[in-house]
Each structure stands twice: as C-alpha cells, then as structure tokens.
Design a protein around this motif. Structure first.
Motif, PDB file in Angstrom:
ATOM      1  N   ASN A  50       0.812  -1.217   0.000  1.00 26.58           N
ATOM      2  CA  ASN A  50       0.000   0.000   0.000  1.00 26.58           C
ATOM      3  C   ASN A  50       0.842   1.262   0.000  1.00 26.58           C
ATOM      4  O   ASN A  50       2.046   1.235   0.265  1.00 26.58           O
ATOM      5  CB  ASN A  50      -1.000  -0.018   1.148  1.00 26.58           C
ATOM      6  CG  ASN A  50      -0.345   0.290   2.481  1.00 26.58           C
ATOM      7  OD1 ASN A  50       0.871   0.237   2.614  1.00 26.58           O
ATOM      8  ND2 ASN A  50      -1.147   0.607   3.473  1.00 26.58           N
ATOM      9  N   HIS A  51       0.191   2.341  -0.340  1.00 28.50           N
ATOM     10  CA  HIS A  51       0.826   3.652  -0.404  1.00 28.50           C
ATOM     11  C   HIS A  51      -0.073   4.648   0.320  1.00 28.50           C
ATOM     12  O   HIS A  51       0.380   5.475   1.079  1.00 28.50           O
ATOM     13  CB  HIS A  51       0.992   4.044  -1.881  1.00 28.50           C
ATOM     14  CG  HIS A  51       1.804   5.273  -2.108  1.00 28.50           C
ATOM     15  ND1 HIS A  51       1.295   6.407  -2.679  1.00 28.50           N
ATOM     16  CD2 HIS A  51       3.095   5.533  -1.845  1.00 28.50           C
ATOM     17  CE1 HIS A  51       2.260   7.326  -2.764  1.00 28.50           C
ATOM     18  NE2 HIS A  51       3.344   6.819  -2.260  1.00 28.50           N
ATOM     19  N   GLY A  52      -1.381   4.514   0.062  1.00 32.50           N
ATOM     20  CA  GLY A  52      -2.354   5.334   0.798  1.00 32.50           C
ATOM     21  C   GLY A  52      -2.610   6.689   0.197  1.00 32.50           C
ATOM     22  O   GLY A  52      -3.224   7.535   0.836  1.00 32.50           O
ATOM     23  N   SER A  53      -2.151   6.942  -1.026  1.00 31.82           N
ATOM     24  CA  SER A  53      -2.263   8.291  -1.565  1.00 31.82           C
ATOM     25  C   SER A  53      -3.469   8.502  -2.477  1.00 31.82           C
ATOM     26  O   SER A  53      -4.029   9.586  -2.498  1.00 31.82           O
ATOM     27  CB  SER A  53      -0.986   8.663  -2.328  1.00 31.82           C
ATOM     28  OG  SER A  53      -0.787   7.787  -3.412  1.00 31.82           O
ATOM     29  N   ALA A  70      -4.975   0.516   4.144  1.00 33.70           N
ATOM     30  CA  ALA A  70      -4.215   0.747   5.368  1.00 33.70           C
ATOM     31  C   ALA A  70      -4.955   0.242   6.595  1.00 33.70           C
ATOM     32  O   ALA A  70      -4.451   0.330   7.704  1.00 33.70           O
ATOM     33  CB  ALA A  70      -3.926   2.241   5.532  1.00 33.70           C
TER      34      ALA A  70
ATOM     35  N   ALA B   2       5.031   0.528   4.225  1.00 33.78           N
ATOM     36  CA  ALA B   2       3.773   1.222   3.955  1.00 33.78           C
ATOM     37  C   ALA B   2       3.866   2.215   2.816  1.00 33.78           C
ATOM     38  O   ALA B   2       2.910   2.424   2.102  1.00 33.78           O
ATOM     39  CB  ALA B   2       3.305   1.936   5.217  1.00 33.78           C
ATOM     40  N   VAL B 335       0.643   7.302   6.524  1.00 29.85           N
ATOM     41  CA  VAL B 335      -0.600   6.558   6.472  1.00 29.85           C
ATOM     42  C   VAL B 335      -0.651   5.694   7.737  1.00 29.85           C
ATOM     43  O   VAL B 335       0.314   5.020   8.066  1.00 29.85           O
ATOM     44  CB  VAL B 335      -0.634   5.676   5.202  1.00 29.85           C
ATOM     45  CG1 VAL B 335      -1.851   4.777   5.211  1.00 29.85           C
ATOM     46  CG2 VAL B 335      -0.639   6.563   3.965  1.00 29.85           C
ATOM     47  N   PHE B 481       0.282  14.784  -0.725  1.00 31.85           N
ATOM     48  CA  PHE B 481       0.365  13.318  -0.767  1.00 31.85           C
ATOM     49  C   PHE B 481      -0.921  12.686  -1.286  1.00 31.85           C
ATOM     50  O   PHE B 481      -0.896  11.890  -2.222  1.00 31.85           O
ATOM     51  CB  PHE B 481       0.713  12.785   0.631  1.00 31.85           C
ATOM     52  CG  PHE B 481       0.668  11.289   0.733  1.00 31.85           C
ATOM     53  CD1 PHE B 481       1.620  10.510   0.094  1.00 31.85           C
ATOM     54  CD2 PHE B 481      -0.325  10.655   1.472  1.00 31.85           C
ATOM     55  CE1 PHE B 481       1.580   9.126   0.186  1.00 31.85           C
ATOM     56  CE2 PHE B 481      -0.370   9.274   1.574  1.00 31.85           C
ATOM     57  CZ  PHE B 481       0.593   8.504   0.931  1.00 31.85           C
ATOM     58  N   CYS B 482      -2.047  13.019  -0.703  1.00 31.76           N
ATOM     59  CA  CYS B 482      -3.274  12.317  -1.105  1.00 31.76           C
ATOM     60  C   CYS B 482      -4.106  13.177  -2.071  1.00 31.76           C
ATOM     61  O   CYS B 482      -4.121  14.403  -1.991  1.00 31.76           O
ATOM     62  CB  CYS B 482      -4.087  11.856   0.103  1.00 31.76           C
ATOM     63  SG  CYS B 482      -4.983  13.135   0.986  1.00 31.76           S
TER      64      CYS B 482
END
Lengths: 242, 591, 189
Positions: A50-53, A70, B2, B335, B481-482
């Motif tokens: 995962n990266h979560g972005s 996540a 992660a 995260v 980032f997101c």
C-alpha cells in the motif's frame, strides 16, 4: 506480498454483508481481493503493497471512512465497500486526477491500458467537471529507452517504490502540494543520468502514461487493449496490473 | 513497508539550513554533492526534501524578507507595507532584485498575530510594522547595513499576557531551579499516574488523553522510545507556545524530561518551527541547564535532549509529518496505522506532545493532579492558554480554565467594534457568527473544542474574504500526498479566486460540493479532513454574505474573456467589435 | 447494441442544433455514422442550425450538440448563442470536454505561436505579418473546454464518440431516461 487466502485464516470480518476470511496482518483491501471482492485502487499493487495516496479504496468500517489499503482486517469489523456515497467520492477523486493532470487520452499511447482511465470508465465518469489545471511540467526524454511525462503522473509512487526495492532509488517524489512531482534522483535531475534500466520493474509498473517506453506506442489497436472490454474489477491480478 | 518513504536522514534539515548559509543554494554544486555524500543519499532525495519546505525555496539574497500572508495581517494593512518595500526596489513580491541583494516574498502566519502586521527578515521576526518602519528598513537595505546590525527594537517580540491564572502564576513564581529538583525522585509510574489523575488532555487541539497515549507507548515491547515536543506552532492565529518557549523553556524541558521518563524514552526532542528560530539561544541555554541538572542522576536515568529546526511547513504540526521531518524527509503525514506510539521516530515507539501539554506536565507534577483537576470542566480539566487576535484592543494571551464561554474570552480582549465572525481553533477549526448563542458556548473538548486560538472579526470584515485567505493558506500548505487534499485545496482556492474576481455563480458552489465531500471523507490526515471547514461554515452561517458575491448568471468563465484576446488584439492591431468579448451576458431566466 | 427507441412519437418533434467549434468535424462524421438510423431519428427530431442544415443562426431548441473546444472569439459567441437557445447542451467529444488536441497549444503563449507561424518562420516571405482581417476571429490566449465558458448538461466522451454512443445518448434522452453508457461503450479515445 500478493494477497492470498491463508489456509490458517480462521477469523472473518463482514464485507458488504458477506463474512470474509483474513489472515493475520492482512489489510481489508488485501483480504477483500483475496476473497475475489474488488475494491477500486490505483496506488496499491500486489508486489508493492500500500501507499495510501490515491484514496480510491476508501470504505466505511464501523461507521467511519478509512482507506482499506491501510486498515488492518479485524474480527467482527463491519465494512461497506459499495455505497452511493463511496461511488460518488471515488468518481470525484478520479475527476480530480483528470483535472489535475494533462490526461489527453486520444494522444496517449497508454490509452486502453491505463488503470486511471479504466477506473474512470468503471465509475461512469463521462468527463471531469472541474476546470482543467493544464500543468506545464517539463517532459524528460533524456533516457535512451524511456521517457517521462510528469503531466500525466498521478503520484502513486509505484515506480518510486519499485526502484527502491530494486536498490536503485532512481525516482522520488519531491515538491509540495500541487507542485508535488516525480524527480529523477541523479545530480542533473534527469532520468537518463539515473541507473534506471528499461528492464527494471520500476520502468514497467506505471499504471498511467507517465513513464513510457520510447519507440513503442499504440502497439495494440482499439478493441484489443487490456481494458477495452472489461473493467479492472472483472480481471485477474495478472491482467489487472502492469 | 507502507510507503515509498525515502531513507531516513536525521539532521538533513539542519544540514540544509547550514548549506544555505554557506553556499546559498543547497541544490547546486558543490553543496548538493557534499550533502549527498554526508547523508549517503542520492542527490534527488536531498532535492525532494529541500523542495518540500517553504524557506528552502527562497533564492539566495543578502536580505530575505517574507511578509506574513495571514488574514489578521491583511486586515492590519500588510499588503500596502509589502508594496511599499517592493516599490522602493522596483520588484514584485516573489522576486529578487537584479543585484540579488533583496528578495521579498510572502509566508504563512509566523505566530505573531498579536503584533500584526509583521514580517520575517533572514529568519528573524519584524513585528508591529508601520510605514515608517518600512521606510527605515528600505534605508537600511540601501545602506547595506547587515541585518545583525539593525536596531534591536525592530526585532522585539512582546508577549502580552492580559489574564493570568494558576498556570501562568505558578510558572512565573516557580524558579527553574525548583523545577529541576522535581526531576529526581520521580518514578515513571508516579508521573504517569499524576497525569492520568489530572485528566490532562493534549493541548494541541485533538484533546487525546495524554496518559493514555503515554501508556500505549510505554507498554510497547521495544525499549528504544522517543518523546517529541511539538513546537511547530503553525495554526494561523496561534502564538501561545511562543510565550512558553520564550519565558519558560526550563519548565518545558522539565516537562519533556518527565514525560520521557514516564514512557521509558531515552531521548526527548524539541521540534521548533523555523519562524521561532530566534528563540534557539534561550532554548539551548535551558537545555544545557536541564542536562546539567540531570548529571546527578545515574546515567541510565538521564534523558538526552535535542532541538531540531523546521523549515516552513504548516503540515509538520501533524505528528507523523513532524516525525518524517525529523527524519530528514518531506513532511508528509504517514498513512496510519501504525501510529507513532508503536512506530514513530526511526520506527520506534514515540509520543508527540504539544508544548503547552508538556508544560502542563511539569505543572501537574509540581502541584499535584488535584490542583489541575480543580480547574476546568470534568471532561476538560485544567487551565488553558488562549490567543486572541484580530479586531480587539488587547490582542494577546489569556489564561482561563477550560469551560470559559467564548463571549467572556472575547470580552476580556475588548473588541474594537461589534464582533461579527469568530474563528475558533484557527482555519481548520470553526468559523462562527458572533450570535448570543454562539458566544455563550463554553470552550471545552465536549462543547466547542478549541486549541487556544480565537480570531475576532467585526462587522467591517467580509467573511467571504476571510475564507478566501484560508483557502489560499490550505492550498499553499497541503503536503500533496493524497488526491483529495492536493487537488481539493486547489479547487477551493480557485473557486474563491473566482468569487473575488466577481465571476462566480451558484453553479460554482454546486460544483465544489463533491470536492468538499471527498476531502472531508477520504483525506489521509486531519489537514485534508478539515481544510474544507471554512467553506462549510461560510455556507452554514454566512450564506447571505456569500450569495451577495455571486452573480445572477447561469454560469460565467473563471477568467476574463476579453483579457484572453489582449495578445491577439495587440498582434493584429485590431479594436473592432469582434475583437472584444463581453464577460457578462444578460442573466437568463431560471430554467 | 441499440438502445430502445421511444415507444411513442412525441407530441412535437425534438429540435436539435449542432456546431463544431475548435474541432475537426470528426464528431459530426461520427454522428452521420448513425447511418440509416438517421431516417428513424428524423421521425422524432428536426434540425436547427447545424452543418446538416447550413443555417447560420440558431433558434430555440431542445438539444445542442457541441463539438470542439473554444479557441477563438467566434467560438465563444457561437457557444453562448447555442447555450441561450438550447434546453440541454451537450459537450461532444474529447475537444469539447477537455480542449483535446488544439489545447496542446496551451503549453505556449499565443503571441509566440502566431509570431513564429506568420512572421519569423524562415520559410515565410520577408515582411509577412499576422493576418488582421476583421473577418478572422481572434485567437484566445488558451484553448478551453466548453464547460469553462458555459454550463454543460451532458458529456459524450470519445475521439470521436462512436455512432453507437451518440445514438444511445439520443435514444435515452428522447425516452426520458438518464443517459447511461455500459462499460465497453464509454471511451475517451
């Protein structure tokens, strides 16, 4: 790293009303995919984790919204991955990405093989309703075999992670906010001066048309491309991921 | 793993600061090669970190002046002052003079809202600016007088306190030496229990029970742990930590040492925002005193104390971003899970506490938990420092127990006019109308949560313009980032720019709604989750004021159509009717 | 696949207008690819201003189909006229939706482009100037998707959208259904 339903998986959580088994340490996304239950995602990858972005994999768990990539699977967790709200949020995120970059599909050799485009189709996105940002980041064609169009980059970090895993650290994400961008790590800042090779995993993992091979393009006609007939949801891992 | 996080490089920010002083631009050779070798990182990783922080973007110049781009400063006339300086040197904000002597730019609130309008020169504060002061600065620059030789009073930051309560009274009355005595003879469990019994909740805004956080960390199996003091006080309008860092650094380091002992950490680090670097000498001296005081303790009980400096990134006030920054990386929030209490600095269990929280720890240990609990409300115990700024006669610090009514706090600050809108907890908090019902609300975690920041705006101010300032702030400070936050903060800023241009219609708000929803639901951290709050509140409480800015048209372009023809008009020399476009058509009848 | 056609003839014919702005007429060609179904369509619809009728002004109509982005002053005027005239305005094709190929000039200043093409290119005769005939619409600084100029009700993506997409869309609208394109039909290229 590939999600597998462990033979030791004994506990379950509830996913869209169905009991779903998980192995210790699995995230909700991994357990869902292992159980054949697709949750949309761009920056998660079976080899890279995962990266979560991208945030496309958001789900509602015990009444709160989480990125399922996540979120550790836990016994008794009540997860909703399909709802009107979640679909709308995902479509908005896709529209945001389309507005942010220069995603001119008719002129992109990744069209038809692009995960961003395929997920937009799958979410019924006919257009980005936001005014386009028209970014003007410099194209890097310094590499003999590869070229980089940062205007199509969605900052998923897949090439960065793959290159790090290969011990090369050829790419990194720099800048801040809307100026965030993919950087080559060489002193010149050029891709051609990094150790990145066309045979690297990092060179082939881009889910969109940002990191491309030179001298190939439009290799498959319309109708014969990966996502022309089936959405990512209907595919196996092998077909779905670059 | 992660994320694609770069390898850790503790100390990289400090090295970048030094490289800038030595070489000017750390991203040019030979600085880049030197840093790359020193940290065993590819040059691009150095560039990635450097390109994240605002103050590393300033081009090298002998005089680097950043005016404060904060709504309170704007109301105090900062723009005219900036223009006055720029005009004297024939540059625009964001530019450097041709001789590379002077750079003038903007920066976010620097913790000087009680002394607006303000600026920063070469990292030093220039509070309470006036046109006369700007003229004197212009003269000093023209005379090439080094900043170090500018009059000391130009840099004098006051810390006005208009209401003292038990906390400030104790801090004032208790000499550092007395605090230092507490350091010995305190068992970790006793410290933790005192803080638990006091019911202390984090003063940074989130209000998480401090003892619970500590216990999570303390109960981890890994014996190498860290205590971090978050002195990255960046929420616009906030300056309470500035007082504590300026006047009570011993109490702070004592609190850090006690907290470190309580969680079993060997190292306690202070992360100071770049804008407070002028406090470094005082903080270093206090650090030395606390280290010396520890020398009587057995080595195993001594806590290592470190100070690190940020480089201009609001988001580093988020605890995991702060940790990334300490590790020498771009300050992008992590995260979660894992949470810092299990995997924080360098992957070790870490507690991050706010300055005011750690000072409270020293006060609780010094006075006992009952003393603390006797103040405030059952769910929000203890005294609280509030920073009031904006349209008040006495902008500054106020100590009240939690539970004080919003209106009582504002009255204490003596409003200049009739309060109209109140921003509670900074831009990411709540924008409220100054109605009797709202003013009666108690400031407490269980009622109207408040990190201590209250900005007062009277009827002269337009809430739409206030929200536009906040929108620009969030767009500038998003880590990127997101997706929802990176793009959403831009969409909000663009919408408010369109409103300011007079081109917005109801349709623009309708189109923004899904972006606000995606930010509120899908963002990775508190920044993105709350960056839409000002717009939410504007729509909820100030809709008529917002509607007054909207055009009755079905839709209008966000840009001037006629201006888009300027270049081709110039090229062709045309000025006929077809060489122009009207921006406004007749409003269409409702469909 | 063919979408279900309306079961009853509407009380009056639906009036459709079409225009190509900064486009290549490819979307109009694709519309013509509806082919023999155009005859069926003529049962329910009639055309206002369109390359099909060659009328020069647009009258009140139900549906406006707009191909191409907005690159010059005339495009703005035409688009606004269509917006005023039409109940439903549809962005047809990649260029109308995001500027498309013409918008790739947005990386450059229009002044630099015109000067190069008409004045400084080495193949030009000496003294060549940027044309300034008032008949020629002036170029805008940037090429814009039509939704930056007017409010758009529906988007038909594709370069061009296939005849199938256009047909499905019109049949859905005529039948009073919310237009819907199944996965294989939705295309941005």
């Amino acid at each position: 790293m590939a999600p597998m339903t462990s033979p030791f998986a004994s506990e379950t959580f509830t996913l869209d009303g169905k009991p779903t088994p998980f192995a210790p340490g699995q995230t909700v996304l991994e357990a869902a995919l292992a159980a054949g239950h697709y949750i949309p995602h761009l920056c998660w990858h079976p080899e890279m984790g995962n990266h979560g972005s991208c945030r496309l994999c958001v789900v509602e768990a015990n009444g709160r919204i989480h990125a399922s990539c996540a979120l550790p699977a836990q016994p008794g967790l009540q997860v909703v991955s399909k709802s009107e709200t979640l679909t709308r949020v995902r479509r908005t995120l896709l529209e945001m990405l389309f507005a942010e970059g220069n995603h001119f599909c008719p002129g992109c050799e990744k069209s038809g093989d692009c995960l961003l485009q395929a997920l937009a189709y799958a979410h019924g996105m006919t257009a980005s309703h936001f005014d386009p940002f028209y970014p003007q980041r410099r194209i890097d064609a310094s590499h003999p075999d590869l070229w980089l169009d940062p205007n199509r980059c969605i900052l998923c970090g897949l090439c960065v992670r793959a290159s790090l895993a290969e011990g090369k650290e050829a790419l990194v994400i720099g800048g801040r906010g809307i100026a965030s961008r993919l950087l080559a790590t060489s002193p010149s800042g050029l891709l051609g001066d990094t150790a990145l090779a066309a045979t690297d995993r990092a060179a082939r993992i881009c889910p969109v048309g940002a990191l491309n091979f030179k001298e190939v393009g439009f290799a498959s006609p319309i109708g014969k491309r990966r996502f022309d007939h089936r959405p990512p949801e209907a595919m196996s891992d092998k077909e779905r991921y670059t | 793993m992660a994320t694609e996080r770069q390898r850790t490089a503790p100390g990289l920010l400090a090295a970048l600061h030094q490289a800038r002083l030595r070489w000017g631009n750390p991203l040019e050779e030979p600085a880049l090669a030197e840093l790359s070798a020193a940290f065993a990182l590819p040059p691009g990783e150095i560039a990635a970190t450097a390109s994240f922080y605002h103050f590393f973007q300033t081009p090298p110049a002998r005089y680097q002046i950043h005016f404060i781009d904060h709504v309170v400063d704007h109301h105090a006339g900062i723009e005219a002052l900036c223009n006055r300086l720029c005009a004297a040197f024939a540059i625009q904000p964001g530019e450097r003079t041709a001789d590379a002597h002077l750079f003038v730019g903007w920066t976010a609130c620097a913790g000087l809202s009680d002394q607006a309008p303000a600026a920063i020169v070469n990292g030093r504060p220039l509070p309470a600016l006036t046109p006369e002061r700007i003229d004197a600065i212009i003269d000093a620059i023209r005379a090439q007088i080094p900043v170090a030789e500018w009059p000391a009073e130009w840099f004098a930051v006051a810390n006005p306190v208009y209401r003292r309560g038990p906390l400030l009274t104790w801090l004032h009355a208790t000499p550092a030496a007395a605090v230092l005595e507490q350091l010995s003879a305190r068992e970790p469990e006793a410290i933790l229990q005192a803080v638990a019994d006091a019911g202390l909740r984090g003063r940074g805004g989130a209000g998480f029970p401090t003892a619970t956080k500590w216990r999570f960390c303390r109960e981890t199996a890994d014996p190498t742990r860290y205590l971090i003091c978050n002195a990255d006080e960046g929420e616009p309008g906030t300056f309470k930590d500035r007082l504590l860092l300026t006047h009570y650094p011993d109490h702070l380091f004592a609190g850090m040492t006690l907290a470190a002992r309580a969680i079993g950490a060997q190292t306690a680090m202070l992360y100071l925002r770049y804008e407070y670097q002028y406090l470094l000498p005082k903080l270093e001296a206090a650090r030395e005193r606390i280290l010396a005081a520890q020398s009587q303790l057995p080595p195993s009980e001594r806590i290592t104390l470190e100070i690190a400096l940020g480089a201009g990134a609001y988001v580093c006030g988020e605890e995991s971003a702060l940790i990334e920054s300490l590790e020498g990386k771009p300050g992008r929030p992590r995260v979660r899970p894992p949470f810092p209490v299990t995997s924080g600095y360098l992957g070790q269990p870490t507690v991050v506490n706010n300055v005011e929280t750690l000072v409270a720890v020293a006060a609780i240990v010094g006075n006992g938990p009952q003393w603390w609990r006797s103040m405030g409300t059952p769910d929000s115990s203890g005294p609280k420092l509030f920073c009031v700024s904006g349209d008040v006669a006495r902008p500054g610090l106020y100590e009240f127990p939690y539970g004080v009514a919003l209106g009582d706090l504002i009255t204490a600050a003596r409003p200049l006019g009739t309060p109209y809108a109140i921003q509670v907890s900074g831009p990411s908090g709540t924008l409220l109308p100054a109605t009797p019902e709202q003013l009666a609300r108690p400031l407490a975690f269980e009622a109207l949560p408040c990190n201590g920041t209250v900005m007062v705006f009277d009827e002269r101010r337009d809430p739409v313009a206030i929200v536009r300032h906040f929108a620009r702030f969030f767009a500038h400070e998003s880590c990127g980032f997101c997706t929802p936050c990176r793009v959403g903060t831009q969409l909000i800023a663009k919408t408010f720019a369109k409103i300011a241009a007079g081109y917005a219609t109801r349709f623009d708000l309708e189109r923004l709604a899904p972006a606000l929803e995606a930010m509120r639901l899908a963002s990775n951290c508190g920044f993105g989750l709350s960056a839409g709050n000002p717009v939410r509140d504007l729509i909820a409480y100030f809709r008529p004021r917002l509607d007054a800015h909207l055009q009755p048209h079905d839709f209008l372009p966000a840009f001037s159509l006629d201006a888009e023809l300027a270049a081709t008009r110039r090229l062709t020399g045309r000025d006929d009717t077809h060489a122009h476009l009207a921006q406004f058509e007749q409003p269409e009848a409702a469909r | 696949m063919t979408a279900t056609a309306p079961t009853t003839t509407p009380p009056r014919k639906i009036r459709i207008a079409t225009a190509s702005l900064a486009g290549c007429f490819g979307c109009h060609m694709s519309f013509a690819d509806i082919d023999t179904r155009l005859l069926a369509l003529s049962e329910w619809v009639t055309f206002d201003r369109s390359p099909l009728t060659d009328w020069k002004t647009v009258g009140e109509c139900d549906i406006a189909l707009i191909e191409g982005g907005v690159c010059n002053a005339e495009n703005v005027e035409v688009l606004r006229a269509f917006r005023r005239a039409a109940r439903i305005l549809v962005a047809v094709g990649a260029c109308a939706i995001n500027g498309g190929l013409p918008a790739q000039r947005n990386h450059h200043r229009v002044e630099a482009l015109l000067t190069h093409v008409f004045e400084t290119d080495r193949h030009l005769a000496p003294g060549s100037r940027v044309p300034n005939d008032p008949e020629l619409p002036l170029l805008l600084e940037h090429v814009h998707p039509i939704h930056e100029i007017v409010r758009v009700d529906y988007y038909l993506p594709g370069c061009p959208p296939t005849a199938e997409v256009i047909w499905t869309f019109l049949m859905d609208l005529l039948a009073g259904r919310e237009p819907h394109f199944p996965y294989p039909m939705l295309r941005y290229d």
